[in-house]
Design an enzyme around this catalytic site. Structure first.
Site, PDB file in Angstrom:
ATOM      1  N   CYS A   2      -5.430  26.756 -19.386  1.00  0.00           N
ATOM      2  CA  CYS A   2      -4.075  26.377 -19.537  1.00  0.00           C
ATOM      3  C   CYS A   2      -3.930  24.820 -19.653  1.00  0.00           C
ATOM      4  O   CYS A   2      -4.408  24.268 -18.620  1.00  0.00           O
ATOM      5  CB  CYS A   2      -3.265  26.756 -18.436  1.00  0.00           C
ATOM      6  N   GLU A 109      -0.898  28.084 -26.349  1.00  0.00           N
ATOM      7  CA  GLU A 109      -2.106  28.429 -26.561  1.00  0.00           C
ATOM      8  C   GLU A 109      -2.601  28.380 -28.176  1.00  0.00           C
ATOM      9  O   GLU A 109      -1.513  28.520 -28.883  1.00  0.00           O
ATOM     10  CB  GLU A 109      -2.931  29.764 -26.194  1.00  0.00           C
TER      11      GLU A 109
END
Length: 241
Positions: A2, A109
């Protein structure tokens, strides 16, 4: 992993959703493109006069352990691998006693194209727009160059735990690592300051993570999110591929 996420909630909304309290002077900067080393809200619990208080604080994203000589250590410590968090010198002390939650509205992402030449960003979020809270750690670092009592002598920092992505499904096509989400009950267990048996605590968090992540929605978004200078609600608007 992340490395970029969204947190644009107002303090009052964040406090209400997390069932926490916050200092009246706490200020949060809305961001649709949060990057490591920036200030972010975290939620933690403390024992004060025998009573547990759940509080929202602001921490720098990138954990700086108490023994560090330079806060630049945090630049590389915005994620902590769940497989090694108990042994790594940077994280092991915080894992024992300074666990927190890192609330997000979703994270970004990037997925590689079949030819590997380009990457398409996706915004990963809960289907109903509710907060996702990741398992995190926090630390306090004392700046030796500052005078005792100086307002900026202490630095609060944090990191987000990651784990292996699910073996199949859409998330598996994005990245091989996944930030560890916590359910409301899981968050309460993770934050509990009196808990010292951290092994079972981590196992419980990991055991429910894939089921929680299976409920998330993945939307393709504009490549503009790749530049940290871009920051606005348009970044999370789904695009047609």
């Amino acid at each position: 992993m992340c490395g970029r996420y969204v947190m644009a909630r107002a303090v009052g909304d964040l406090v209400a959703e997390l069932e926490a309290e916050a200092d009246a002077s706490l200020e949060l900067r809305a961001s649709w493109n949060v990057a490591p080393t920036t200030d972010v809200p975290i939620v933690l619990e403390r024992l004060i006069d025998g009573a547990v208080h759940r509080e929202v604080h602001v921490a720098k994203w990138g954990l700086v352990p108490g023994w560090a000589k330079d806060p630049a250590v945090g630049v590389r410590a915005f994620n902590a691998r769940s497989e090694t968090v108990a042994e790594k010198p940077t994280f092991r002390a915080a894992f024992k006693s300074k666990r927190c939650g890192v609330p997000v509205q979703g994270y970004y992402e990037w997925k590689k194209s079949p030819d590997g030449k380009t990457k398409q960003p996706y915004f990963v979020h809960s289907a109903d727009g509710s907060l996702i809270t990741f398992a995190g750690l926090y630390e306090w670092w004392k700046d030796p160059a500052k005078e005792d009592g100086a307002a900026d002598q202490w630095l609060l920092s944090c990191t987000i735990l990651t784990m292996a992505s699910p073996p199949d499904g859409e998330l598996a096509t994005l990245h091989d690592r996944l930030p560890v989400p916590l359910s409301p009950a899981g968050l309460a267990e993770w934050l509990a300051p009196a808990t010292k048996e951290t092994g079972p605590l981590l196992e419980a968090a990991l055991a429910e993570a894939w089921d929680l992540a299976a409920q998330w929605q993945l939307d393709p978004v504009s490549p503009a999110v790749g530049n940290v200078r871009n920051n606005g609600p348009e970044l999370i608007e789904a695009v047609t591929l």
